[in-house]
Design an enzyme around this catalytic site. Structure first.
Site, PDB file in Angstrom:
ATOM      1  N   ASN A   1     -70.382 -64.906 -16.600  1.00  0.00           N
ATOM      2  CA  ASN A   1     -69.484 -65.463 -17.607  1.00  0.00           C
ATOM      3  C   ASN A   1     -70.233 -66.501 -18.436  1.00  0.00           C
ATOM      4  O   ASN A   1     -71.147 -67.162 -17.933  1.00  0.00           O
ATOM      5  CB  ASN A   1     -68.272 -66.122 -16.950  1.00  0.00           C
ATOM      6  CG  ASN A   1     -67.100 -65.164 -16.833  1.00  0.00           C
ATOM      7  OD1 ASN A   1     -67.061 -64.136 -17.495  1.00  0.00           O
ATOM      8  ND2 ASN A   1     -66.136 -65.506 -15.987  1.00  0.00           N
ATOM      9  N   HIS A   2     -69.845 -66.652 -19.670  1.00  0.00           N
ATOM     10  CA  HIS A   2     -70.485 -67.618 -20.556  1.00  0.00           C
ATOM     11  C   HIS A   2     -69.487 -68.718 -20.920  1.00  0.00           C
ATOM     12  O   HIS A   2     -68.270 -68.493 -20.935  1.00  0.00           O
ATOM     13  CB  HIS A   2     -70.977 -66.926 -21.840  1.00  0.00           C
ATOM     14  CG  HIS A   2     -72.153 -66.023 -21.606  1.00  0.00           C
ATOM     15  ND1 HIS A   2     -73.424 -66.308 -22.048  1.00  0.00           N
ATOM     16  CD2 HIS A   2     -72.241 -64.830 -20.960  1.00  0.00           C
ATOM     17  CE1 HIS A   2     -74.245 -65.335 -21.698  1.00  0.00           C
ATOM     18  NE2 HIS A   2     -73.551 -64.418 -21.034  1.00  0.00           N
TER      19      HIS A   2
END
Length: 207
Positions: free
Chosen positions: A74-75
């Site tokens: 995830n960013h």
């Protein structure tokens, strides 16, 4: 002539694969080009190759097809830029240290997969998801929500298609916890594991 590759109590890891800070159970088989990081991988479970698994707990007897991705990165979408450079700072020479808060955030969103789960070719299991024992994830599915035990989930995003068995049979299977049998029990009752009626008869007789 078919090649019979024999496994053993010691994990079998293809030379092209990488296992980092992880636990592999007995009779496990890690196929080619697989990367496993900070993961518990239960007895008899295997990957068919080209799988990537991170920050996960995988049960026993799980079948993970090729090109499966479990807990992809995830960013930080809340930042101005969600690019790697905001937390992989060393790589881009912005700092002498990386931003560990992002990696800790990812670790908190572990994937949990029960026992005897089959995950089909090129499926993706997103962070924080729990997949119940006996479930099936269809090829190419993207799992964004939990999957109940013995449920077949397919599609993008994955949705329940049907249960593998009736509720009473599922209840009996879960109560039996056959996946915790030792090797001698597995060998003794191998026939029953191949036949639902014989297995149900066995566990009912034991009560």
């Amino acid at each position: 002539m078919t090649e019979h590759r024999l496994l053993s109590e010691q994990p079998t890891i293809d030379p092209s694969s990488t296992v980092i800070d992880s636990y592999l159970g007995s009779w496990t088989d890690i196929g080619l080009n697989t990367k496993i990081e900070e993961t518990e991988f239960g007895d008899y479970s295997y990957t068919d190759g080209d799988a990537t698994i991170i920050y996960s707990t995988i049960g026993k007897f799980c079948s993970i097809a090729s090109h499966v991705r479990i807990n992809p990165g995830n960013h930080p979408m809340w930042r101005v830029t969600q690019h790697h450079l905001t937390y992989r700072r060393i790589r881009y020479r912005f700092s002498d240290t990386d931003d560990d808060t992002i990696f800790d955030w990812r670790r908190e969103n572990r994937v949990t997969i029960g026992h005897d789960v089959w995950i089909g070719h090129s499926a993706t299991v997103m962070p924080g998801v729990t997949i119940g024992t006996g479930a099936v994830v269809g090829a190419g599915a993207v799992v964004t929500k939990d999957v109940e035990p013995y449920t077949i989930a397919v599609g993008v995003p994955a949705r329940p298609l049907r249960r593998r068995f009736s509720d009473p049979i599922i209840k009996d299977f879960l109560k039996s916890q056959w996946w915790n049998w030792d090797r001698s029990q597995l060998e003794e009752h191998f026939h029953e594991l191949c036949d639902v009626d014989s297995f149900l008869k066995l566990i009912h007789e034991r009560r």
